[in-house]
Design a protein around this motif. Structure first.
Motif, PDB file in Angstrom:
ATOM      1  N   TYR A  89     -33.088 -25.143  18.409  1.00 19.03           N
ATOM      2  CA  TYR A  89     -33.218 -25.347  19.850  1.00 19.03           C
ATOM      3  C   TYR A  89     -32.469 -24.177  20.486  1.00 19.03           C
ATOM      4  CZ  TYR A  89     -34.414 -30.094  18.468  1.00 19.03           C
ATOM      5  OH  TYR A  89     -34.988 -31.186  17.870  1.00 19.03           O
ATOM      6  N   LEU A  90     -33.173 -23.372  21.253  1.00 18.46           N
ATOM      7  CA  LEU A  90     -32.593 -22.153  21.810  1.00 18.46           C
ATOM      8  C   LEU A  90     -32.460 -22.305  23.318  1.00 18.46           C
ATOM      9  CD1 LEU A  90     -31.694 -19.210  21.144  1.00 18.46           C
ATOM     10  CD2 LEU A  90     -34.042 -18.537  21.732  1.00 18.46           C
ATOM     11  N   GLY A  91     -31.211 -22.363  23.811  1.00 24.77           N
ATOM     12  CA  GLY A  91     -30.973 -22.607  25.222  1.00 24.77           C
ATOM     13  C   GLY A  91     -30.338 -21.436  25.939  1.00 24.77           C
ATOM     14  N   GLY A 114     -40.790 -18.824   9.312  1.00 27.53           N
ATOM     15  CA  GLY A 114     -40.983 -20.210   8.897  1.00 27.53           C
ATOM     16  C   GLY A 114     -40.178 -21.228   9.669  1.00 27.53           C
ATOM     17  N   LYS A 115     -39.330 -20.782  10.583  1.00 30.92           N
ATOM     18  CA  LYS A 115     -38.522 -21.717  11.376  1.00 30.92           C
ATOM     19  C   LYS A 115     -39.259 -22.066  12.671  1.00 30.92           C
ATOM     20  CE  LYS A 115     -34.153 -20.010   9.549  1.00 30.92           C
ATOM     21  NZ  LYS A 115     -34.043 -21.030   8.525  1.00 30.92           N
ATOM     22  N   THR A 116     -38.902 -23.190  13.227  1.00 28.86           N
ATOM     23  CA  THR A 116     -39.435 -23.605  14.519  1.00 28.86           C
ATOM     24  C   THR A 116     -38.376 -23.346  15.577  1.00 28.86           C
ATOM     25  OG1 THR A 116     -40.821 -25.302  13.504  1.00 28.86           O
ATOM     26  CG2 THR A 116     -40.324 -25.554  15.852  1.00 28.86           C
ATOM     27  N   ILE A 117     -38.748 -22.644  16.637  1.00 28.57           N
ATOM     28  CA  ILE A 117     -37.847 -22.387  17.758  1.00 28.57           C
ATOM     29  C   ILE A 117     -38.354 -23.206  18.943  1.00 28.57           C
ATOM     30  CG2 ILE A 117     -36.905 -20.672  19.350  1.00 28.57           C
ATOM     31  CD1 ILE A 117     -37.287 -18.579  17.117  1.00 28.57           C
ATOM     32  N   ARG A 118     -37.457 -24.016  19.495  1.00 27.48           N
ATOM     33  CA  ARG A 118     -37.790 -24.861  20.640  1.00 27.48           C
ATOM     34  C   ARG A 118     -36.921 -24.403  21.818  1.00 27.48           C
ATOM     35  NH1 ARG A 118     -38.472 -30.793  20.016  1.00 27.48           N
ATOM     36  NH2 ARG A 118     -40.117 -30.273  21.474  1.00 27.48           N
ATOM     37  N   PRO A 119     -37.449 -23.515  22.670  1.00 28.67           N
ATOM     38  CA  PRO A 119     -36.633 -22.977  23.764  1.00 28.67           C
ATOM     39  C   PRO A 119     -36.464 -23.960  24.933  1.00 28.67           C
ATOM     40  CG  PRO A 119     -38.821 -21.982  23.775  1.00 28.67           C
ATOM     41  CD  PRO A 119     -38.770 -22.904  22.600  1.00 28.67           C
ATOM     42  N   GLY A 127     -38.254 -21.238  36.471  1.00 26.96           N
ATOM     43  CA  GLY A 127     -38.810 -21.775  35.233  1.00 26.96           C
ATOM     44  C   GLY A 127     -38.448 -20.953  34.005  1.00 26.96           C
ATOM     45  N   MET A 128     -39.359 -20.911  33.043  1.00 25.96           N
ATOM     46  CA  MET A 128     -39.126 -20.204  31.778  1.00 25.96           C
ATOM     47  C   MET A 128     -39.289 -18.691  31.918  1.00 25.96           C
ATOM     48  SD  MET A 128     -38.353 -22.562  29.466  1.00 25.96           S
ATOM     49  CE  MET A 128     -38.456 -21.639  27.961  1.00 25.96           C
ATOM     50  N   GLY A 129     -39.922 -18.223  33.006  1.00 30.00           N
ATOM     51  CA  GLY A 129     -40.160 -16.784  33.145  1.00 30.00           C
ATOM     52  C   GLY A 129     -40.957 -16.265  31.963  1.00 30.00           C
ATOM     53  N   SER A 130     -40.583 -15.099  31.454  1.00 27.99           N
ATOM     54  CA  SER A 130     -41.282 -14.502  30.305  1.00 27.99           C
ATOM     55  C   SER A 130     -40.553 -14.768  28.995  1.00 27.99           C
ATOM     56  CB  SER A 130     -41.439 -12.993  30.512  1.00 27.99           C
ATOM     57  OG  SER A 130     -40.169 -12.372  30.502  1.00 27.99           O
ATOM     58  N   SER A 131     -39.596 -15.698  29.004  1.00 31.73           N
ATOM     59  CA  SER A 131     -38.752 -15.892  27.828  1.00 31.73           C
ATOM     60  C   SER A 131     -39.536 -16.320  26.583  1.00 31.73           C
ATOM     61  CB  SER A 131     -37.622 -16.876  28.114  1.00 31.73           C
ATOM     62  OG  SER A 131     -38.127 -18.128  28.526  1.00 31.73           O
ATOM     63  N   VAL A 132     -40.516 -17.197  26.706  1.00 32.07           N
ATOM     64  CA  VAL A 132     -41.268 -17.639  25.525  1.00 32.07           C
ATOM     65  C   VAL A 132     -42.024 -16.463  24.914  1.00 32.07           C
ATOM     66  CG1 VAL A 132     -43.129 -19.143  24.700  1.00 32.07           C
ATOM     67  CG2 VAL A 132     -41.398 -20.046  26.266  1.00 32.07           C
ATOM     68  N   LYS A 133     -42.636 -15.656  25.757  1.00 29.89           N
ATOM     69  CA  LYS A 133     -43.329 -14.450  25.273  1.00 29.89           C
ATOM     70  C   LYS A 133     -42.335 -13.511  24.587  1.00 29.89           C
ATOM     71  CE  LYS A 133     -44.334 -11.346  28.249  1.00 29.89           C
ATOM     72  NZ  LYS A 133     -44.231 -10.001  28.649  1.00 29.89           N
ATOM     73  N   ASP A 134     -41.155 -13.370  25.157  1.00 26.84           N
ATOM     74  CA  ASP A 134     -40.136 -12.496  24.568  1.00 26.84           C
ATOM     75  C   ASP A 134     -39.652 -13.026  23.222  1.00 26.84           C
ATOM     76  OD1 ASP A 134     -40.335 -10.796  26.756  1.00 26.84           O
ATOM     77  OD2 ASP A 134     -38.637 -11.697  27.802  1.00 26.84           O
ATOM     78  N   ILE A 135     -39.486 -14.342  23.113  1.00 29.98           N
ATOM     79  CA  ILE A 135     -39.070 -14.941  21.831  1.00 29.98           C
ATOM     80  C   ILE A 135     -40.141 -14.699  20.778  1.00 29.98           C
ATOM     81  CG2 ILE A 135     -38.554 -17.104  20.630  1.00 29.98           C
ATOM     82  CD1 ILE A 135     -37.417 -18.103  23.399  1.00 29.98           C
ATOM     83  N   LYS A 136     -41.401 -14.881  21.152  1.00 30.41           N
ATOM     84  CA  LYS A 136     -42.503 -14.666  20.202  1.00 30.41           C
ATOM     85  C   LYS A 136     -42.548 -13.213  19.727  1.00 30.41           C
ATOM     86  CE  LYS A 136     -45.456 -18.452  21.704  1.00 30.41           C
ATOM     87  NZ  LYS A 136     -46.716 -18.850  22.363  1.00 30.41           N
ATOM     88  N   LYS A 137     -42.229 -12.285  20.617  1.00 22.11           N
ATOM     89  CA  LYS A 137     -42.220 -10.873  20.236  1.00 22.11           C
ATOM     90  C   LYS A 137     -41.062 -10.572  19.280  1.00 22.11           C
ATOM     91  CE  LYS A 137     -42.250  -8.057  23.718  1.00 22.11           C
ATOM     92  NZ  LYS A 137     -42.165  -6.980  24.715  1.00 22.11           N
ATOM     93  N   GLU A 145     -42.363 -23.189  19.958  1.00 24.44           N
ATOM     94  CA  GLU A 145     -42.994 -24.318  20.641  1.00 24.44           C
ATOM     95  C   GLU A 145     -42.846 -24.207  22.152  1.00 24.44           C
ATOM     96  OE1 GLU A 145     -41.640 -27.974  18.853  1.00 24.44           O
ATOM     97  OE2 GLU A 145     -42.946 -27.616  17.108  1.00 24.44           O
ATOM     98  N   THR A 146     -43.519 -25.104  22.849  1.00 19.02           N
ATOM     99  CA  THR A 146     -43.478 -25.143  24.305  1.00 19.02           C
ATOM    100  C   THR A 146     -42.037 -25.343  24.771  1.00 19.02           C
ATOM    101  OG1 THR A 146     -45.676 -26.081  24.366  1.00 19.02           O
ATOM    102  CG2 THR A 146     -44.338 -26.346  26.346  1.00 19.02           C
ATOM    103  N   GLY A 147     -41.637 -24.550  25.733  1.00 19.66           N
ATOM    104  CA  GLY A 147     -40.276 -24.628  26.228  1.00 19.66           C
ATOM    105  C   GLY A 147     -40.095 -25.707  27.281  1.00 19.66           C
TER     106      GLY A 147
END
Length: 166
Positions: A89-91, A114-119, A127-137, A145-147
């Motif tokens: 869980y990434l906060g 292989g790990k799951t990141i749950r932001p 909101g989340m801004g571009s953070s999910v895209k940045d984590i995926k990169k 997963e969905t933040g």
């Protein structure tokens, strides 16, 4: 299945519901505590060696400068092992549309294959801004997963939203 809550949070002066307030505990840390209570996951606070100013306006200026320089600030400490954790869980608070640069430092230090990141983030309207895209990169071999975006001013009343997200 081992779980870790890794989070960046800052108390002191914060922008909350349209005004500057002094927080003893940062909003993201409050959310991380709720997640810990609900999941029993281990907790790790991401802290830069050079802390941001306690003054809100100076802090946001420093954070924006770090982002413009694409800085990777050194952290006070790092988890000794990431291997045992299947879920992270990434906060973080939303700083200028994404994560604070110390979170980038944390993500780049480990292999999340292989790990799951749950932001999850706290914010005051962005909101989340571009953070999910940045984590995926940064972590292309992880399942991101969905933040969950939590308005900082409402964090103390967010347990139901967090429970639903979990």
């Amino acid at each position: 299945m081992a779980e870790l809550i890794a989070f960046f949070s800052r108390g002191d002066e914060n922008y909350v519901n349209g005004e500057i307030k002094n927080l003893g505990v940062g909003n993201t840390e409050v959310a991380a505590g709720i997640i810990r209570r609900l999941t029993g996951a281990d907790l790790f606070k991401i802290e830069p060696k050079l802390a941001y100013s306690k003054n809100y306006n100076e802090c946001i200026s420093q954070a924006q400068t770090d982002q413009r320089r694409d800085a990777r600030p050194e952290l006070v400490a790092y988890p000794e092992h990431m291997e045992p954790y299947d879920v992270v869980y990434l906060g973080f608070p939303n700083y200028w549309g994404t994560m604070p640069m110390a979170v980038f430092t944390f993500l780049e230090r480990y292999d999340f294959t292989g790990k799951t990141i749950r932001p999850f983030c706290t914010h005051e309207g962005s909101g989340m801004g571009s953070s999910v895209k940045d984590i995926k990169k940064l972590c292309p071999a992880a399942k991101v997963e969905t933040g969950l975006a939590i308005r900082g001013g409402n964090v103390h009343h967010s347990e139901r939203d967090i429970r639903d997200w979990l």
